[in-house]
Scaffold this motif. Structure first.
Motif, PDB file in Angstrom:
ATOM      1  N   ALA A 226       9.156  13.003  11.574  1.00  0.00           N
ATOM      2  CA  ALA A 226       9.330  11.851  12.199  1.00  0.00           C
ATOM      3  C   ALA A 226       8.251  10.921  12.134  1.00  0.00           C
ATOM      4  O   ALA A 226       7.256  10.855  12.760  1.00  0.00           O
ATOM      5  N   THR A 232      10.257   9.868  18.943  1.00  0.00           N
ATOM      6  CA  THR A 232      11.838  10.606  18.863  1.00  0.00           C
ATOM      7  C   THR A 232      11.491  11.843  17.679  1.00  0.00           C
ATOM      8  O   THR A 232      10.348  11.546  16.670  1.00  0.00           O
ATOM      9  N   SER A 233      12.068  12.753  17.837  1.00  0.00           N
ATOM     10  CA  SER A 233      11.819  14.005  16.903  1.00  0.00           C
ATOM     11  C   SER A 233      12.934  13.828  15.718  1.00  0.00           C
ATOM     12  O   SER A 233      12.868  14.519  14.848  1.00  0.00           O
ATOM     13  N   LYS A 234      13.567  12.729  15.735  1.00  0.00           N
ATOM     14  CA  LYS A 234      14.395  12.558  14.470  1.00  0.00           C
ATOM     15  C   LYS A 234      13.851  12.319  13.234  1.00  0.00           C
ATOM     16  O   LYS A 234      13.094  11.409  13.144  1.00  0.00           O
ATOM     17  N   THR A 236      12.245  10.952   9.935  1.00  0.00           N
ATOM     18  CA  THR A 236      12.436   9.346   9.089  1.00  0.00           C
ATOM     19  C   THR A 236      12.150   9.622   7.861  1.00  0.00           C
ATOM     20  O   THR A 236      12.292   8.827   7.047  1.00  0.00           O
ATOM     21  N   ALA A 270      19.010  13.122   8.166  1.00  0.00           N
ATOM     22  CA  ALA A 270      19.218  11.705   8.267  1.00  0.00           C
ATOM     23  C   ALA A 270      19.686  11.168   6.785  1.00  0.00           C
ATOM     24  O   ALA A 270      19.844  10.172   6.526  1.00  0.00           O
TER      25      ALA A 270
END
Length: 273
Positions: A226, A232-234, A236, A270
């Motif tokens: 991230a 956020t832990s999403k 990127t 992602a």
């Protein structure tokens, strides 16, 4: 793209062996490796700016593909200086060289360096390879040998460049010397490109970023993280594409060199396949 290794003129049958990892934000729109319909280029494509980070000249003809041996790769230069909106895409340097007819050295000398954010550019054909950047490194021919370049000066010894250099010397170059057939050594090469070992804190470069970020970016292969989105832990950011580019001497013709470019797309959450 954040790291490139080039074995230049080390092997008679493979005068060029280039390995690369492209590190990029996962949401940046990208087309995978393909033959471009609008230009004589075989490469992946950055859909946001229209250029590429690594490619070869290749033109589709009726019933066959024509090559002229030109190849190029570009990396960003990490020195804490932010790119401005009026600077040209660095990927255009690759496409303009691949579609032009200037020699690698003449092209490198013709670049208006101030038009671009910081870059390291490596361009070549069957006879010559040249590296140049716009951070004080004048156009310089590559000598025969192993060169590993990341996001600093070409001569910098970062943890990731030295780790990749060492593993290539021990695990990949001996295999190519033994048997240059792709199936014999390319699996080992992709394995080395997937090394996610991070640098100790005392071996991090100083590029204007925090210690935490420097350590995240210090491995040959960057796991999805991230980056720039701490709330956020999403994931990127990370290594998105791993590639191998070779120039191979055609056994049927002493004068013909065949270029081959293959890529593995990393299947991040992602960035699904």
């Amino acid at each position: 793209m954040c790291i490139v290794a080039i074995a230049w003129q080390l092997f008679d049958e493979l005068p060029l062996v280039l390995l690369s990892n492209r590190d990029e934000f996962l949401q940046r729109p990208t087309e995978p490796l393909h033959q471009w319909s609008d230009q004589p280029i075989y490469a992946g494509r950055d859909k946001q700016s229209g250029g590429t980070w690594l490619g070869i000249h290749q033109e589709k003809k009726i019933g066959f593909f024509e090559q002229n041996g030109r190849w190029a790769a570009v990396l960003n230069f990490r020195d804490g200086v932010q790119a401005s909106s009026d600077e040209r895409s660095r990927g255009a340097l690759v496409t303009e060289f691949l579609t032009g007819d200037l020699s690698p050295m003449d092209f490198a000398r013709s670049i208006n360096l101030q038009d671009y954010a910081g870059f390291n550019l490596i361009i070549g054909d069957t006879a010559q390879a040249v590296i140049v950047n716009n951070r004080g490194h004048a156009p310089t021919p590559l000598h025969a040998g192993l060169h590993v370049i990341s996001n600093g000066q070409p001569e910098d010894s970062w943890f990731k460049t030295e780790r990749l250099r060492g593993r290539l010397r021990q695990e990949v170059l001996p295999l190519i010397a033994e048997d240059s057939s792709p199936k014999y050594w390319q699996e080992a090469a992709f394995n080395v490109l997937s090394d996610n070992t991070k640098a100790p804190v005392d071996q991090l470069p100083e590029t204007g970023m925090s210690t935490e970020i420097e350590q995240t970016l210090s491995s040959v292969y960057i796991e999805p993280v991230a980056f720039g989105n701490a709330e956020t832990s999403k994931p990127t950011y990370g290594t998105r594409t791993q590639s191998i580019l070779t120039l191979r001497q055609n056994r049927a013709s002493d004068k013909q060199i065949l270029a081959e470019l293959i890529s593995h797309k990393c299947n991040h959450p992602a960035n699904p396949k």
